[in-house]
Design a protein around this motif. Sequence first.
Motif, short mmCIF file in Angstrom:
data_model
loop_
_atom_site.label_atom_id
_atom_site.label_comp_id
_atom_site.label_asym_id
_atom_site.label_seq_id
_atom_site.Cartn_x
_atom_site.Cartn_y
_atom_site.Cartn_z
N GLY A 368 0.84 -1.37 -0.03
CA GLY A 368 -0.09 0.00 -0.08
C GLY A 368 0.79 1.17 -0.03
N ASP A 369 2.06 1.16 0.23
CA ASP A 369 3.09 2.30 0.37
C ASP A 369 3.76 2.25 -1.03
OD1 ASP A 369 5.48 3.82 0.29
OD2 ASP A 369 4.94 3.71 2.72
N PRO A 370 3.65 3.52 -1.63
CA PRO A 370 4.12 3.62 -2.75
C PRO A 370 5.71 2.94 -3.02
CG PRO A 370 3.58 5.69 -2.32
CD PRO A 370 3.19 4.87 -1.41
N PHE A 371 6.45 3.36 -2.14
CA PHE A 371 7.84 2.94 -2.11
C PHE A 371 8.12 1.55 -1.82
CE2 PHE A 371 7.90 7.46 -1.34
CZ PHE A 371 8.96 7.77 -2.04
N HIS A 372 6.87 0.90 -1.55
CA HIS A 372 6.91 -0.89 -1.29
C HIS A 372 7.06 -1.28 -2.92
CE1 HIS A 372 5.06 -4.83 -0.75
NE2 HIS A 372 6.22 -4.72 0.29
N THR A 373 6.55 -0.81 -3.82
CA THR A 373 6.55 -1.54 -5.40
C THR A 373 7.65 -0.48 -6.14
OG1 THR A 373 4.54 -0.05 -5.45
CG2 THR A 373 4.29 -2.26 -5.08
N ALA A 374 7.92 0.38 -5.76
CA ALA A 374 9.02 1.13 -6.45
C ALA A 374 9.83 2.23 -5.62
CB ALA A 374 8.43 2.17 -7.60
N MET A 375 11.25 1.85 -5.88
CA MET A 375 12.28 2.57 -4.91
C MET A 375 11.71 4.29 -5.16
SD MET A 375 14.27 1.00 -2.86
CE MET A 375 14.37 -0.79 -2.73
N HIS A 376 11.62 5.02 -6.30
CA HIS A 376 11.20 6.18 -6.47
C HIS A 376 9.77 6.60 -5.87
CE1 HIS A 376 8.37 5.10 -9.80
NE2 HIS A 376 9.40 4.32 -10.30
#
Length: 395
Positions: A368-376
């Motif tokens: 659910g955190d965008p930094f979980h699925t993309a480092m940017h």
Amino acid sequence: MSTSETHPGTSQPPSALLSGRRIRAALIGTGAIGRGSHLPALARLAEEGETEIVAAVDIDATAVEEFCRETGIPHAYTDLEQMLREQRPDLVSICTPPTLHREQTIAALRAGAWVWCEKPPVPTLADYDAVEAEEGKDGGPYASIVFQHRFGSGSQHVRRLLAEQAMGRPLVAHCQTTWYRDTVYYAVPWRGRWATEGGGPAMGHGIHQMDLLLDLLGPWSEVRAMAGRLVHDVETEDVSTALVRFESGAMATIVNSVLSPDEVSRIRIDCERATVELTHLYGHSNENWRITPAPGVAGDEAAAWQDFGADVPSSHLEQLRELVASMRAGERPRSSGADGRTSLELIAAIYKAAFTDTTVRAGEIGPGDPFHTAMHGGAPGWAPVAPVAAQEVSA
């Protein structure tokens, strides 16, 4: 049948199948890291009767066939799944670009093979969690990341001193990976891009020193950071700085750079009664470590701290030795599972803290955190810009 309980086609736990025989190993990717680091380590253990290299895989048929002829490896493949079916390796050594690591690691684990994967392990925490979900729950197979700087006599000695608090509590630390990469380096199409390299110097260069810092000091609790593109025309950063607080209360600065002509890798830890410093570039031995006692520390005690024992440099070979021992014992190896995830989580936290100008706490980056699925994390100015459609241009 679950590979967490048995090797495919058997009713025995994986470790039992390795008793009294060589471990069958396969090398995936025949480029510089495979040829220069993984192959020599596997070959050395083959000389010692521990392993045998049964196959190599590469997408370039000519390259892998030539590689196998040169090295005496009996089977060359361009198809990983075919190799796994036909050769049934016990251990797969993955030396391919980061974007391929998740798929290849999972394929090997499902085939019952343990995995030794080059850093960075995968491009995102979501990818890492997917790999970890495929690992065995009791006795393997497991996937271990190449973090060779943890291994060797120097890091082992200092780790013990810190764990025992022989020099008092660790208080202040500095972790520095300041290297130099020019425009020619970034002319390689996959470098400097989130999708193919996974990140900038925090991900591809400084990960080794940060991993060693965490291995020595234990869990971190919060991070603040900054990142920039100061020289190179890339998607990722070319420099980052971070402030890290550890659960122990110790505080650290971290600098990762590819802009530094005077290249160095350095860790310094100030404890209550001594300073420990490691200074090197790509690998360390006992002579790269220095311990400076505080005033008033007894000479015999300080002398005991300086006794590193026989010099065993950090290397792929030393990590592989321990991995093979873990395989034979049916035990989870170091730098796998939660132990391997901690460095990747710190990197994700550095990016999130830098790109959102917030303090990031351990454990907060999950599904659910965008930094979980993309480092940017999709952050403005950092996320890749999608190409503009032709109709939008004409409009």
